[in-house]
Design an enzyme around this catalytic site. Structure first.
Site, short mmCIF file in Angstrom:
data_model
loop_
_atom_site.label_atom_id
_atom_site.label_comp_id
_atom_site.label_asym_id
_atom_site.label_seq_id
_atom_site.Cartn_x
_atom_site.Cartn_y
_atom_site.Cartn_z
CB CYS A 30 -1.18 4.39 7.98
SG CYS A 30 0.16 5.50 8.41
C1 UGA Z 1 -1.08 5.42 3.82
C2 UGA Z 1 -1.98 6.24 2.89
O1 UGA Z 1 -1.75 5.87 1.52
C3 UGA Z 1 -1.73 7.74 3.06
O2 UGA Z 1 -2.64 8.49 2.27
C4 UGA Z 1 -1.92 8.11 4.55
O3 UGA Z 1 -1.68 9.48 4.79
C5 UGA Z 1 -0.96 7.28 5.37
O4 UGA Z 1 -1.25 5.88 5.16
C6 UGA Z 1 -1.15 7.66 6.82
O5 UGA Z 1 -2.25 7.45 7.37
O6 UGA Z 1 -0.26 8.29 7.42
P1 UGA Z 1 1.45 4.56 3.69
O7 UGA Z 1 1.18 3.80 4.97
O8 UGA Z 1 2.70 5.35 3.57
O9 UGA Z 1 0.26 5.60 3.39
O10 UGA Z 1 1.48 3.45 2.56
P2 UGA Z 1 0.75 3.22 1.16
O11 UGA Z 1 1.52 3.83 0.08
O12 UGA Z 1 -0.69 3.54 1.28
O13 UGA Z 1 0.90 1.61 1.04
C7 UGA Z 1 0.33 0.77 2.06
C8 UGA Z 1 0.50 -0.69 1.71
O14 UGA Z 1 -0.38 -1.06 0.65
C9 UGA Z 1 1.90 -1.10 1.24
O15 UGA Z 1 2.25 -2.30 1.90
C10 UGA Z 1 1.75 -1.35 -0.24
O16 UGA Z 1 2.62 -2.31 -0.75
C11 UGA Z 1 0.29 -1.85 -0.31
N1 UGA Z 1 -0.36 -1.64 -1.63
C12 UGA Z 1 -0.57 -0.40 -2.10
C13 UGA Z 1 -0.78 -2.75 -2.35
O17 UGA Z 1 -0.63 -3.92 -1.94
N2 UGA Z 1 -1.42 -2.55 -3.56
C14 UGA Z 1 -1.65 -1.31 -4.05
O18 UGA Z 1 -2.24 -1.20 -5.14
C15 UGA Z 1 -1.20 -0.20 -3.31
#
Ligand code: UGA
Length: 415
Positions: A260
């Protein structure tokens, strides 16, 4: 309410299962016959906490036959919108779904609402979906309603997020369209914002790109902090005490992956460019994210010659709790290490099989064997990595596993 959901990806499956568990009569249409068969056998190609249990308790039937949507009062389009090579979103699946729905609208006498849940760039529903539906000879607003109602589900936590939304966004073609969707969401204790369709589409993209922005921002601060001997995690803790900033999405590391955030950034950049605007911040968020992923390789080079070395990768999934490797930072790290002449031993509790499809030349082994490598790089914060014995090892940490600090040589990507 009779509801149809088109597309059995994680948004479609979770939307269908949750709406069914709330007492609606739900049918699920999916073009992939193998997916349909496995869903009907309660086997899912994606890992979602609580989904198999939820599905078991419902009488949802998946099918390839679009005729099941006849009689549905609301038809959700939840098909995928993967990236085209130029970064724009591929609308092929949505167009196909809209075409099929349009064919059925042709002979339908009663009112129903078509609601887009797929993530799309602003303008897609108005400029692409509605014209395809209207090829049926029926008119939006007069014969059928249209909404764009994005979901904000995190992979792995999607069932929880659906049932506990922070907000519900209903982008509506007209009042009647939104009024039809509203009862589905009224039982949630969440603010409901009704907007026009384009605004709803932008709220979704702006939310995801803002989250990406937060991560690249804290990574940039981390890169500066590392050079100055400051701990970025302490800095983030201090920043988070200001409630305007908050404590979420401020974990510095190797950057964001998944299906995403990177895709939505690329799509919004492409859309803005179409409109003659150069989205500098968005481009830099993406650029910094890709540079961030390669820092572990540069750090390793400081400690060992990579040519001929065996490097252990701990974690391949884009985040813990999933087997999804789409845009995982591990893909960039593995590619760069192989280019430098290193061999790789990799471990991930869920994602190794998926990674094998991209990197068959890597050896996938037990966590114990990976720990015997010349050096180890941590790329996903799986809980079990906090219980390993790192003493005597060389560790480059991309996800802040505090236990790994006991290593003989320990470096964080930006701490
Ligand atoms: C993301 C959004 O968080 C959701 O709200 C949204 O609905 C979804 O995309 C979508 O569009 O369907 P997601 O892709 O499941 O959700 O993943 P996240 O939990 O957002 O994490 C994304 C990435 O960011 C991961 O690689 C994680 O490791 C990284 N991350 C997250 C960081 O590097 N630092 C942080 O503080 C948080």
């Amino acid at each position: 309410m009779k509801i149809s959901v088109i597309g059995a990806g994680y948004v479609g499956l979770v939307t269908g299962a949750c709406l069914a568990s709330m007492g609606n009569e739900v049918s699920l249409v999916e073009v992939d016959m193998r997916k349909v068969e496995s869903i009907n056998n309660n086997i899912f190609s994606i890992y979602e906490e609580g989904l198999p249990e939820l599905m078991k308790g419902t009488d949802i039937v998946a099918t390839t036959d679009y005729n099941v949507i006849n009689g549905a009062g609301i038809i959700f389009i939840c098909t995928g919108t993967p990236s085209n090579p130029d970064g724009s979103m591929s609308l092929e699946q949505i167009k196909q779904a809209a075409g099929e729905i349009g064919d059925l609208l042709r002979t339908r006498g009663d009112y129903c609402v078509v609601a887009v849940k797929s993530t799309v760039v602003p303008g897609t529903t108005d400029e692409v979906v509605i014209p395809i539906l209207e090829r049926s000879g029926k008119k939006a607003g007069r014969d059928f309603g249209v909404c764009m109602s994005p979901e904000f589900l995190r992979e792995g936590r999607a069932v929880y997020d659906f049932m506990h939304p922070a907000r519900v966004i209903i982008g509506e073609f007209d009042r009647r369209s939104g009024d039809t969707l509203l009862p589905l969401y009224e039982q949630f204790k969440a603010p409901i914002l009704r907007t026009d369709i384009k605004t709803a589409e932008m709220i979704k993209l702006a939310s995801n790109t803002f989250l990406a922005n937060k991560i690249s921002f804290i990574n940039e601060i981390g890169n500066i902090c590392k050079r100055m001997g400051i701990d970025v995690f302490e800095v983030a803790k201090g920043m988070a005490l200001d409630e305007r900033i908050g404590n979420k999405f401020l974990n510095a590391g190797v950057g964001f992956g998944g299906s995403c955030l990177p895709k939505d950034l690329r799509a919004l950049i492409a859309r803005a460019t179409e409109y003659g605007y150069n989205p500098g911040i968005l481009k830099e968020v993406l650029h910094l994210n890709d540079k961030q992923a390669l820092i572990p390789v540069d750090l390793l080079k400081k400690h060992i010659p990579l040519n001929g070395a065996t490097v252990g990768l701990l974690g391949l999934a884009f985040k813990p709790g999933t087997d999804d490797i789409r845009d995982s930072r591990a893909i960039l790290v593995a590619g760069a290490l192989l280019k430098e002449g290193a061999s790789i031993l990799a471990y991930d509790p869920m994602a190794a099989n998926n990674f094998k499809n991209i990197f068959p030349e890597i050896k996938y082994s037990s966590i114990e064997d990976v720990m015997k490598s010349d050096a180890v790089v941590i790329l996903t914060e799986w809980e079990e990595f906090s219980a390993l014995d790192y003493r005597g090892k060389i560790v480059i940490d991309g996800r802040r596993i505090n236990k790994a600090r006991e290593a003989r040589i320990y470096e964080g990507v930006c701490w």
